[in-house]
Each structure stands twice: as structure tokens, then as C-alpha cells.
Design an enzyme around this catalytic site. Structure first.
Site, PDB file in Angstrom:
ATOM      1  N   LYS A  22       0.820  -1.213   0.000  1.00 44.76           N
ATOM      2  CA  LYS A  22       0.000   0.000   0.000  1.00 44.76           C
ATOM      3  C   LYS A  22       0.854   1.264   0.000  1.00 44.76           C
ATOM      4  CE  LYS A  22      -3.033   2.520   3.238  1.00 44.76           C
ATOM      5  NZ  LYS A  22      -2.058   3.431   3.890  1.00 44.76           N
ATOM      6  N   ASN A  23       1.828   1.333   0.898  1.00 37.93           N
ATOM      7  CA  ASN A  23       2.598   2.566   1.040  1.00 37.93           C
ATOM      8  C   ASN A  23       3.454   2.849  -0.193  1.00 37.93           C
ATOM      9  OD1 ASN A  23       1.487   3.002   3.560  1.00 37.93           O
ATOM     10  ND2 ASN A  23       3.174   2.043   4.660  1.00 37.93           N
ATOM     11  N   ARG A  97      -5.099  10.327   3.301  1.00 38.04           N
ATOM     12  CA  ARG A  97      -3.779  10.697   3.805  1.00 38.04           C
ATOM     13  C   ARG A  97      -2.736  10.723   2.681  1.00 38.04           C
ATOM     14  NH1 ARG A  97      -1.411  13.349   8.060  1.00 38.04           N
ATOM     15  NH2 ARG A  97       0.812  12.993   7.850  1.00 38.04           N
ATOM     16  N   ASP A 121      -5.689   7.641   9.216  1.00 40.30           N
ATOM     17  CA  ASP A 121      -5.841   7.006  10.520  1.00 40.30           C
ATOM     18  C   ASP A 121      -5.949   8.034  11.643  1.00 40.30           C
ATOM     19  OD1 ASP A 121      -5.665   4.426   9.524  1.00 40.30           O
ATOM     20  OD2 ASP A 121      -3.483   4.437   9.581  1.00 40.30           O
ATOM     21  N   ASP A 319       4.012   0.371  11.917  1.00 40.22           N
ATOM     22  CA  ASP A 319       2.762  -0.245  11.477  1.00 40.22           C
ATOM     23  C   ASP A 319       2.599  -1.668  11.988  1.00 40.22           C
ATOM     24  OD1 ASP A 319       2.052   2.033  10.139  1.00 40.22           O
ATOM     25  OD2 ASP A 319       2.601   1.312   8.150  1.00 40.22           O
ATOM     26  N   MET A 341       6.389   6.807  17.737  1.00 39.13           N
ATOM     27  CA  MET A 341       6.092   7.781  16.695  1.00 39.13           C
ATOM     28  C   MET A 341       4.678   8.348  16.742  1.00 39.13           C
ATOM     29  SD  MET A 341       8.178   5.903  13.602  1.00 39.13           S
ATOM     30  CE  MET A 341       7.919   7.215  12.406  1.00 39.13           C
TER      31      MET A 341
END
Length: 436
Positions: A22-23, A97, A121, A319, A341
Site C-alpha cells: 500500500k505505502n 492521507r 488514521d 505499522d 512515533m
């Protein structure tokens, strides 16, 4: 709002192939705006965030052709820049995002971008300073317009420079790299993120004609070019989904083979799961997770409690910490989970405590998990998914629990995991999707 009805206690057996990352896909799709030529992308995951971004590009005037369920051709040869000033664009971009990574390509090629405060998120503050400072250093001007609640970015040409990033932000690095490839002169980025997905972006840009040195390191040197051409790119498997499936197999006592995982790009993920006591067998580019009746968390060499903390690559991805936390609840031994984070990512543990997990939430960033193995099995409950990664952790917990659980707001899970219920049911899970 859709809901998962999950009947726990079923062991799975079979093969599953991770989706495309996805990223990485979000970055690659945004990068197609850098050229008027056709770009073909393979292994694109069919998930909400990706589909919404592709739809947004189509509304901007890009030609989008779906070549197969997981392949697209995108050509940005007739982009309507005026669309960026419309309320419709701001509404759609604010809900996604990944839209933040449109900033670099739009400013580099067209000299103009509008960025509403992006959604995504609900995991606490996610600042954009690295993006903005980097783009400004290249010569763009930035103004926050309160009337449209958006940032307006303009540039009459970008110029290369040296910059030391204040944090190794993945999306920030991607944005700056995409802007710098069309800037005049040389840009040097120190403390750049160097995740495999950034490496993939740089390789695709290089295939398009960009000149980038230092790929895979935290020091990138980019020699600007006048134009970029087309390319053909394949997205890596999603390392976060690989990690999710490893944890899922261990928690449910299942034997699962993960196919074509790009093992060499997983970094310390396999070794980190091994420290939770999970057996992982590499077979070529596959991972076999044998059935576990139990698993025991290691301690450090001096006997102190094991700690898992997120860190920039090649450290452990933030993640995956939600997955590590839930998997530890059914292990033997104790572990400290330190989420550095994001300050709100651990707040879902109250539901795990309701299910019988022994967890102490020390503060918004740290949780201590006291595992007693299968002696303290989780029990079913009703949960609401607050974000993608907490959602998958809740699903893992529900699949291992006694009884039938409900997970509401599963649209959050769908944002990052393609057809997760169908894929898991195919190897033995019992998950029913109820759509309101």
C-alpha cells in the site's frame, strides 16, 4: 458502517499471497504526475486508499486504464490544474492521507498545488513540517488559506540545494525526491528515509530518466532533469501484510505458507517475530509458519525484559507494533511495546484487556504485556476499529478468541487490506461481513 462477525478458535491451513504494498503504491501513483507519458504499474492492491487516489487522479484529468485487477496504466498528459481549486478536490483530498504526496509532483511539474489537511488514521498528530520545509528549500512558497482550510503552494521553477531533514519521514522523503527530480541543479538530501518503498520509488524515477545517487542509503543526491518519460513498474509485496499473517498464524495455531514475500526486503521483521518465539522457515521466496501450540518470548542476553520499539528503516516499522502487541498476549513471557512515533496507536488495548489480555498501558507510548500462553485465552467481545493497523490486530485477536466477536468500522481495515475476509476464509477462517 460495515462489521465483521468473527467466530474464533479455527485453525487455518493453506497458502496465501501478500498483496502489493500500500505505502509504495501510493507513492508510485503520485509519481505518474511527473510525466506526460504513459506509466504502467503492476501488483497494485485493490484497497480503498489506493482506489480513492486513482479516482482522484482521474478527476484531475489523468487517463486511467485498468489493465487487470492489479495493473494500471496512468497518463498525466492533460491535467486540469484548475480542478485543484475546487471544493470537490479539497473534499476528496482531505479524506485521503496519501494525497499529501501529490504536493511534490504537482509543484515540480506545474508550479502549483493545493493541500487540504489530509485525513487517514486517527492515531494522533502527524505533522507535515518535513514535507513543507523541504519543498520550501527547493524554492516554493507556501501559504495557509483559512478560507478554504488548505495550504496553497506555488513555485516559479525549483532549484536544487542541500538539506538535512529534521526526521527521516518516508512520505516527506518521497515528496522531496519527486520535487527534486525536476528541479534545476543538484539536490542533496541527508537523513532521508531509506525504506524499500523509497528505494522502489527512486528506481522507478530512474527508469523514467531521473538521475539519483545513493539509493538505499540515507544520503540521496539528485541531479535535476528537464523532463521524465514513461516507465513500467512492479510494486513490492506488502511487508506489513506479511507481518500480519505471521502473527495471525501464530495466534491461531495455524500452518500457513506465505507466497512470494520478497524476503530480502523484509528487513528485521522475520527476526523480530522469532524473538517472540514464532518459528519462521524461509523456503526460497516463501515463508512457512508451522502450527504453534505455544510460543515463548525471548529475553535480552542479560535476562531483562524484551522490548520492541519502532524506528526508521532498517528498524521495526511502527505499522507492525499493534500486531506484535496482540500476538504477545498469547505468548509465554513478558514484553514491553514502545510506540514512539504516534501517541494514540496503543489506545485500542482497552478492548484487548476486556478480552482478558494482561496488559498495562504505561502511557500513550508504552504498553507492558504479560503473556501466560494459552492458559489465559482471549474471550470474544465487540470492538470498533480506530485505524488500519489496530483493526487488523483486533481481527487477529478475534480469530484466536473463544466465542464470536464483532468488529465494527471495518472500512478502516479495508483501507489497507484487500478482501481480507475472503482470503482468510479460503484457508479456514470464519469471518462474516455484514454491510449496513
Amino acid at each position: 458502517m460495515s462489521t465483521f462477525i468473527v467466530e474464533g478458535g479455527h485453525r487455518m491451513h493453506g497458502d496465501i499471497t501478500p498483496q502489493g504494498a500500500k505505502n509504495e503504491a501510493l507513492q508510485i501513483i503520485c509519481a505518474t504526475l511527473l510525466t506526460p507519458e504513459r506509466v504502467v504499474i503492476e501488483n497494485v492492491p485493490d484497497i480503498l486508499d489506493i482506489n480513492n487516489l486513482i479516482s482522484l487522479l482521474a478527476e484531475m484529468g489523468c487517463k486511467v486504464e485498468r489493465l487487470s485487477p492489479h495493473s494500471y496504466a496512468i497518463q498525466a498528459d492533460n491535467v486540469n490544474i484548475e480542478y485543484l481549486s475546487t471544493p470537490e478536490y479539497r473534499r476528496r483530498a482531505a479524506a485521503l492521507r496519501g494525497s499529501v504526496m501529490l504536493l511534490g509532483p504537482l509543484v515540480a511539474r506545474f508550479g502549483y498545488a493545493v493541500l487540504p489537511k489530509p485525513g487517514g488514521d486517527k492515531i494522533g498528530r502527524r505533522r507535515l513540517d518535513t514535507h513543507f520545509i523541504g519543498i520550501q528549500r527547493l524554492g516554493a512558497t507556501l501559504e495557509y488559506r483559512s478560507d478554504i482550510k488548505s495550504y496553497e503552494v506555488k513555485a516559479d521553477g525549483l532549484n536544487g540545494c542541500y538539506m538535512l531533514l529534521d526526521e527521516a519521514s518516508v512520505t516527506g522523503t518521497a515528496n522531496i525526491v519527486m520535487a527534486a527530480v525536476l528541479a534545476k541543479g543538484t539536490t542533496t538530501i541527508y537523513n532521508a528515509a531509506c525504506e524499500p518503498y523509497i528505494q522502489q520509488l527512486c528506481r522507478m524515477l530512474s527508469a523514467m530518466g531521473a538521475k539519483i545517487d545513493g539509493i538505499g542509503s540515507n544520503l540521496l543526491t539528485i541531479h535535476g532533469v528537464d523532463t521524465l518519460g514513461g516507465a513500467h513498474h512492479k510494486v513490492l509485496p506488502d511487508m506489513i501484510e506479511v507481518g500480519s499473517f505471521i502473527g495471525m498464524a501464530a495466534m491461531t495455531g495455524s500452518e500457513i505458507r506465505l507466497r512470494n514475500v520478497a524476503y530480502d526486503d523484509l528487513g528485521i521483521i522475520p527476526d523480530s517475530f522469532s524473538r517472540l518465539g514464532i518459528a519462521i522457515e524461509r523456503q526460497g521466496d516463501d515463508i512457512l509458519i508451522p502450527s504453534h501450540d505455544s510460543y515463548e518470548i525471548e529475553t535480552f542476553m542479560d535476562g531483562s525484559i524484551m522490548t520492541f520499539a519502532d524506528a526508521p528503516w532498517p528498524g521495526l516499522s511502527p505499522d507492525l507494533l499493534s500486531v506484535f502487541l496482540v500476538v504477545a498476549t498469547q505468548a509465554r513471557g513478558s514484553v514491553l511495546i514502545h510506540q514512539k512515533m504516534f501517541e494514540s496507536r496503543l489506545f485500542f488495548v482497552d478492548k484487548l484487556i476486556d478480552m482478558g489480555a494482561q496488559i498495562i498501558l504505561c502511557d500513550p507510548h508504552r504498553a507492558a504485556v504479560i503473556g501466560s500462553g494459552r492458559l489465559n485465552s482471549l474471550k470474544a467481545t465487540t470492538m470498533v476499529s480506530p485505524d488500519i493497523r489496530a483493526g487488523i490486530a483486533m481481527l487477529i485477536a478475534a480469530m484466536s478468541a473463544k466465542g464470536t466477536s464483532q468488529i465494527q468500522n471495518i472500512d478502516q481495515i479495508d483501507r489497507g487490506y484487500e478482501g481480507i475476509d475472503k482470503r482468510l476464509n479460503a484457508i479456514g477462517a470464519k469471518i462474516i461481513r455484514v454491510t449496513d
